[in-house]
Design a protein around this motif. Structure first.
Motif, PDB file in Angstrom:
ATOM      1  N   LEU A 125      -1.380  -7.379  -2.666  1.00 49.50           N
ATOM      2  CA  LEU A 125      -0.144  -7.191  -3.423  1.00 49.50           C
ATOM      3  C   LEU A 125       1.069  -7.160  -2.508  1.00 49.50           C
ATOM      4  O   LEU A 125       2.139  -7.676  -2.866  1.00 49.50           O
ATOM      5  CB  LEU A 125      -0.236  -5.909  -4.248  1.00 49.50           C
ATOM      6  CG  LEU A 125      -1.245  -5.950  -5.401  1.00 49.50           C
ATOM      7  CD1 LEU A 125      -1.419  -4.571  -6.018  1.00 49.50           C
ATOM      8  CD2 LEU A 125      -0.803  -6.957  -6.463  1.00 49.50           C
ATOM      9  N   HIS A 126       0.922  -6.571  -1.323  1.00 51.60           N
ATOM     10  CA  HIS A 126       2.032  -6.549  -0.371  1.00 51.60           C
ATOM     11  C   HIS A 126       2.396  -7.969   0.059  1.00 51.60           C
ATOM     12  O   HIS A 126       3.580  -8.304   0.205  1.00 51.60           O
ATOM     13  CB  HIS A 126       1.660  -5.695   0.842  1.00 51.60           C
ATOM     14  CG  HIS A 126       2.810  -5.411   1.747  1.00 51.60           C
ATOM     15  ND1 HIS A 126       2.747  -5.569   3.111  1.00 51.60           N
ATOM     16  CD2 HIS A 126       4.073  -4.970   1.489  1.00 51.60           C
ATOM     17  CE1 HIS A 126       3.917  -5.260   3.653  1.00 51.60           C
ATOM     18  NE2 HIS A 126       4.726  -4.881   2.694  1.00 51.60           N
ATOM     19  N   GLU A 127       1.392  -8.807   0.247  1.00 47.82           N
ATOM     20  CA  GLU A 127       1.651 -10.208   0.579  1.00 47.82           C
ATOM     21  C   GLU A 127       2.424 -10.914  -0.530  1.00 47.82           C
ATOM     22  O   GLU A 127       3.164 -11.873  -0.277  1.00 47.82           O
ATOM     23  CB  GLU A 127       0.331 -10.942   0.828  1.00 47.82           C
ATOM     24  CG  GLU A 127      -0.383 -10.530   2.103  1.00 47.82           C
ATOM     25  CD  GLU A 127      -1.781 -11.110   2.209  1.00 47.82           C
ATOM     26  OE1 GLU A 127      -2.178 -11.891   1.311  1.00 47.82           O
ATOM     27  OE2 GLU A 127      -2.483 -10.785   3.185  1.00 47.82           O
ATOM     28  N   GLU A 128       2.264 -10.420  -1.762  1.00 42.25           N
ATOM     29  CA  GLU A 128       2.977 -10.999  -2.904  1.00 42.25           C
ATOM     30  C   GLU A 128       4.307 -10.307  -3.174  1.00 42.25           C
ATOM     31  O   GLU A 128       4.935 -10.535  -4.209  1.00 42.25           O
ATOM     32  CB  GLU A 128       2.092 -10.934  -4.149  1.00 42.25           C
ATOM     33  CG  GLU A 128       0.807 -11.749  -4.049  1.00 42.25           C
ATOM     34  CD  GLU A 128       1.051 -13.248  -3.926  1.00 42.25           C
ATOM     35  OE1 GLU A 128       2.153 -13.706  -4.325  1.00 42.25           O
ATOM     36  OE2 GLU A 128       0.152 -13.953  -3.439  1.00 42.25           O
ATOM     37  N   GLY A 129       4.747  -9.439  -2.254  1.00 42.09           N
ATOM     38  CA  GLY A 129       6.066  -8.829  -2.371  1.00 42.09           C
ATOM     39  C   GLY A 129       6.106  -7.478  -3.050  1.00 42.09           C
ATOM     40  O   GLY A 129       7.193  -6.954  -3.315  1.00 42.09           O
ATOM     41  N   CYS A 130       4.952  -6.891  -3.317  1.00 36.32           N
ATOM     42  CA  CYS A 130       4.912  -5.600  -4.006  1.00 36.32           C
ATOM     43  C   CYS A 130       4.921  -4.444  -3.014  1.00 36.32           C
ATOM     44  O   CYS A 130       4.392  -4.551  -1.906  1.00 36.32           O
ATOM     45  CB  CYS A 130       3.661  -5.491  -4.873  1.00 36.32           C
ATOM     46  SG  CYS A 130       3.504  -6.774  -6.134  1.00 36.32           S
ATOM     47  N   GLY A 131       5.496  -3.339  -3.439  1.00 39.36           N
ATOM     48  CA  GLY A 131       5.429  -2.105  -2.679  1.00 39.36           C
ATOM     49  C   GLY A 131       4.372  -1.196  -3.264  1.00 39.36           C
ATOM     50  O   GLY A 131       3.517  -1.627  -4.047  1.00 39.36           O
ATOM     51  N   CYS A 132       4.408   0.079  -2.890  1.00 44.06           N
ATOM     52  CA  CYS A 132       3.437   1.073  -3.353  1.00 44.06           C
ATOM     53  C   CYS A 132       4.140   2.239  -4.023  1.00 44.06           C
ATOM     54  O   CYS A 132       5.112   2.773  -3.478  1.00 44.06           O
ATOM     55  CB  CYS A 132       2.611   1.606  -2.187  1.00 44.06           C
ATOM     56  SG  CYS A 132       1.387   0.458  -1.548  1.00 44.06           S
ATOM     57  N   ASP A 133       3.641   2.631  -5.177  1.00 48.47           N
ATOM     58  CA  ASP A 133       4.045   3.884  -5.814  1.00 48.47           C
ATOM     59  C   ASP A 133       2.985   4.910  -5.450  1.00 48.47           C
ATOM     60  O   ASP A 133       1.825   4.797  -5.866  1.00 48.47           O
ATOM     61  CB  ASP A 133       4.122   3.701  -7.326  1.00 48.47           C
ATOM     62  CG  ASP A 133       4.167   5.031  -8.069  1.00 48.47           C
ATOM     63  OD1 ASP A 133       4.915   5.913  -7.627  1.00 48.47           O
ATOM     64  OD2 ASP A 133       3.449   5.175  -9.072  1.00 48.47           O
ATOM     65  N   CYS A 134       3.364   5.902  -4.649  1.00 52.29           N
ATOM     66  CA  CYS A 134       2.426   6.916  -4.157  1.00 52.29           C
ATOM     67  C   CYS A 134       2.717   8.263  -4.811  1.00 52.29           C
ATOM     68  O   CYS A 134       3.871   8.580  -5.104  1.00 52.29           O
ATOM     69  CB  CYS A 134       2.538   7.060  -2.649  1.00 52.29           C
ATOM     70  SG  CYS A 134       2.110   5.559  -1.721  1.00 52.29           S
ATOM     71  N   SER A 135       1.655   9.056  -4.976  1.00 51.82           N
ATOM     72  CA  SER A 135       1.849  10.376  -5.572  1.00 51.82           C
ATOM     73  C   SER A 135       1.037  11.455  -4.865  1.00 51.82           C
ATOM     74  O   SER A 135       0.822  12.528  -5.430  1.00 51.82           O
ATOM     75  CB  SER A 135       1.484  10.348  -7.060  1.00 51.82           C
ATOM     76  OG  SER A 135       0.159   9.891  -7.247  1.00 51.82           O
ATOM     77  N   SER A 136       0.576  11.183  -3.643  1.00 51.15           N
ATOM     78  CA  SER A 136      -0.174  12.193  -2.899  1.00 51.15           C
ATOM     79  C   SER A 136      -0.090  11.895  -1.409  1.00 51.15           C
ATOM     80  O   SER A 136       0.332  10.803  -0.995  1.00 51.15           O
ATOM     81  CB  SER A 136      -1.641  12.216  -3.331  1.00 51.15           C
ATOM     82  OG  SER A 136      -2.304  11.049  -2.874  1.00 51.15           O
ATOM     83  N   LEU A 137      -0.533  12.847  -0.609  1.00 49.20           N
ATOM     84  CA  LEU A 137      -0.533  12.683   0.838  1.00 49.20           C
ATOM     85  C   LEU A 137      -1.416  11.517   1.258  1.00 49.20           C
ATOM     86  O   LEU A 137      -1.017  10.674   2.066  1.00 49.20           O
ATOM     87  CB  LEU A 137      -1.017  13.972   1.512  1.00 49.20           C
ATOM     88  CG  LEU A 137      -0.931  14.012   3.038  1.00 49.20           C
ATOM     89  CD1 LEU A 137       0.510  14.124   3.493  1.00 49.20           C
ATOM     90  CD2 LEU A 137      -1.757  15.175   3.590  1.00 49.20           C
ATOM     91  N   GLU A 155      -2.427   8.936  -0.447  1.00 50.06           N
ATOM     92  CA  GLU A 155      -1.890   7.638  -0.855  1.00 50.06           C
ATOM     93  C   GLU A 155      -0.787   7.198   0.096  1.00 50.06           C
ATOM     94  O   GLU A 155      -0.683   6.007   0.440  1.00 50.06           O
ATOM     95  CB  GLU A 155      -1.384   7.710  -2.298  1.00 50.06           C
ATOM     96  CG  GLU A 155      -2.507   7.804  -3.314  1.00 50.06           C
ATOM     97  CD  GLU A 155      -2.041   7.875  -4.744  1.00 50.06           C
ATOM     98  OE1 GLU A 155      -2.904   7.952  -5.633  1.00 50.06           O
ATOM     99  OE2 GLU A 155      -0.810   7.846  -4.993  1.00 50.06           O
ATOM    100  N   LEU A 156       0.047   8.133   0.549  1.00 51.29           N
ATOM    101  CA  LEU A 156       1.051   7.812   1.559  1.00 51.29           C
ATOM    102  C   LEU A 156       0.389   7.348   2.853  1.00 51.29           C
ATOM    103  O   LEU A 156       0.812   6.354   3.472  1.00 51.29           O
ATOM    104  CB  LEU A 156       1.932   9.024   1.838  1.00 51.29           C
ATOM    105  CG  LEU A 156       2.947   9.422   0.766  1.00 51.29           C
ATOM    106  CD1 LEU A 156       3.513  10.799   1.069  1.00 51.29           C
ATOM    107  CD2 LEU A 156       4.080   8.390   0.676  1.00 51.29           C
ATOM    108  N   MET A 157      -0.655   8.036   3.263  1.00 55.24           N
ATOM    109  CA  MET A 157      -1.358   7.677   4.487  1.00 55.24           C
ATOM    110  C   MET A 157      -1.999   6.297   4.373  1.00 55.24           C
ATOM    111  O   MET A 157      -1.972   5.499   5.320  1.00 55.24           O
ATOM    112  CB  MET A 157      -2.407   8.735   4.814  1.00 55.24           C
ATOM    113  CG  MET A 157      -1.825  10.101   5.144  1.00 55.24           C
ATOM    114  SD  MET A 157      -3.069  11.416   5.223  1.00 55.24           S
ATOM    115  CE  MET A 157      -3.940  10.944   6.714  1.00 55.24           C
ATOM    116  N   MET A 158      -2.569   6.003   3.219  1.00 58.59           N
ATOM    117  CA  MET A 158      -3.190   4.695   3.011  1.00 58.59           C
ATOM    118  C   MET A 158      -2.151   3.587   3.062  1.00 58.59           C
ATOM    119  O   MET A 158      -2.375   2.524   3.670  1.00 58.59           O
ATOM    120  CB  MET A 158      -3.932   4.669   1.668  1.00 58.59           C
ATOM    121  CG  MET A 158      -4.637   3.351   1.387  1.00 58.59           C
ATOM    122  SD  MET A 158      -5.554   3.353  -0.167  1.00 58.59           S
ATOM    123  CE  MET A 158      -6.898   4.478   0.236  1.00 58.59           C
ATOM    124  N   SER A 159      -1.007   3.825   2.436  1.00 60.00           N
ATOM    125  CA  SER A 159       0.058   2.821   2.460  1.00 60.00           C
ATOM    126  C   SER A 159       0.507   2.544   3.887  1.00 60.00           C
ATOM    127  O   SER A 159       0.679   1.381   4.286  1.00 60.00           O
ATOM    128  CB  SER A 159       1.244   3.289   1.614  1.00 60.00           C
ATOM    129  OG  SER A 159       0.857   3.440   0.257  1.00 60.00           O
TER     130      SER A 159
END
Length: 419
Positions: free
Chosen positions: A66-78, A80-84
């Motif tokens: 998805l990042h390659e397609e221009g998408c970002g990440c909506d995160c809601s936990s620690l 998920e932030l770390m994974m991003s």
């Protein structure tokens, strides 16, 4: 009516020689196709960005596509932030929207340069005390209260969510006060975020929400002097789980939002506002299958088919009674003249993927595809009864298969125990 799997029986038989069932399989071609359609549908807005809801499918291989397609990440936990971060997604490519947020999560979001979306007015001071300042670009989540009604949901019922009973967001008065507080503390760019209904099957939902938030943005800017630079429509756009349902048309949705933008924001001199979305289900659900094999049959007061997957692999049917279509591979054109409950192995009577479902005759050894599990499928898994979470596989555009997450082992299950 039937749904068509994105994989053939022959392909699955080959895959299962290397990866035993059950497993979640994702379709790279479909994921990229949907991401491109979303970006095209909102291309009229130069600042548009889809922030994929990580909670729907927290799998690095998916986030990278998805990042390659221009998408970002909506995160809601620690985590998920770390994974991003580990996927190379940082800065304003992250929208951090948590609630009852621990301090350490705000700290990491700030360190990563994420756009922070505050859920409550008390978090204005909490954020400042936690990270030592207020970011120049910040967002607040709005809850209009009351009951929201519109059209039909993907479960076949009228959409009627109850924002007034939801734990998320600020009242109108709190939102205005929060913006004034944030401005006094140094914020320069402001965003408004809201979520009114989930899993909608209506091209009118996003345009209706957008119109409400656009009017609010005009009032906020006029009354507080805060420069509103983005409106986040969040998620809520659903998918057609049932084969007789009609899918949402993302191009009609994008056009409806454009019309509201032109009618409300542009005349107010706010034609610079960016549109953000946070779709998880729409982006991924149709592009995932839970693949399982029939291992038992039982004939008592009903006819049961026991499969090697269970609610630990897909809990939506167990907890919501949600419908997921099932294809018996190799019998796609056979008559659906047998009524089954398709069940898993948990010691819970709700562990059923289908109840009184008309399907072709199922024999032990048959492969079953459970559709639309690409979002809120694997991610909601758990280890009840000591069941282990399955592998996640990616069907590449060239037809090859890639392991994205290995299946859990008993050693994984016992790893955190203190004997």
């Amino acid at each position: 009516m039937q749904k068509t799997p994105f994989v053939t029986k022959s392909q699955l038989e080959t895959i299962t020689r290397s990866y035993p069932t059950p497993f979640h399989l994702y379709d790279e071609a479909g994921i990229r196709r949907t991401a491109r359609a979303v970006n095209q549908a909102f291309s009229w807005n130069p600042g548009f960005r889809e922030y994929f809801a990580v909670k729907a499918t927290p799998t690095p291989g998916i986030l990278k596509i998805l990042h390659e397609e221009g998408c970002g990440c909506d995160c809601s936990s620690l985590t998920e932030l770390m994974m991003s971060r580990r996927c190379g997604i940082v800065g304003e490519e992250i929208m951090f929207s948590a609630n009852e947020t621990p301090a350490e999560e705000y700290v990491l979001a700030s360190e990563l340069g994420a756009i922070i979306n505050l859920d409550d007015i008390t978090h204005v001071d909490f954020l400042e005390q936690t990270i030592g300042f207020i970011p120049e670009k910040i967002s607040c989540r709005y809850n209009p209260g009351g009951v929201y009604t519109l059209g039909e949901s993907t479960e076949g019922f009228q959409v009627m969510d109850n924002p007034g009973d939801a734990k998320y967001g600020m009242t109108r008065e709190q939102l205005f006060q929060a913006f004034r507080m944030l401005k006094d503390k140094g914020a320069k760019e402001f965003g408004i975020h809201s979520f009114l209904a989930s899993n909608t099957l209506s091209n009118d939902y996003y345009p209706a929400l957008a119109a409400q938030l656009f009017r609010l943005a005009v009032e906020v800017q006029a009354q507080t002097g805060c420069h509103v630079t983005f409106v986040n429509l969040s998620g809520g756009v659903g998918v057609d789980y049932k084969p007789e349902q009609s899918a949402n048309d993302i191009f009609a949705i994008g056009e409806g939002v454009r019309r509201a933008y032109e009618e409300i924001l542009v005349p107010a001199g706010m034609g610079d506002v960016s549109i953000y979305t946070e779709m998880g289900r729409f982006m991924l659900a149709p592009h995932g299958h839970l693949v399982t094999r029939a291992i038992h049959e039982k004939h008592t007061y009903k006819d049961y088919v026991g499969v090697d997957a269970c609610a630990a692999n897909l809990m939506r049917p167990a907890i919501y009674g949600a419908y997921h279509h099932i294809t018996v591979m190799g019998k796609e054109n056979a008559p659906c003249d047998h009524k089954y409950d398709v069940v898993g192995s948990l010691c819970e009577n709700c562990d059923k993927f289908a109840v009184d479902r008309m399907l072709p005759e199922i024999e032990k050894g048959d492969l079953l595809v459970i559709h639309d599990t690409g979002a809120h499928g694997f991610s909601m898994g758990y280890n009840y009864n000591g069941r282990l979470r399955s592998a996640e596989l990616l069907l590449r555009e060239d037809g090859s298969v890639e392991l994205m997450r290995r299946a859990e082992t008993p050693e994984d299950y016992f790893a955190t125990l203190v004997w």
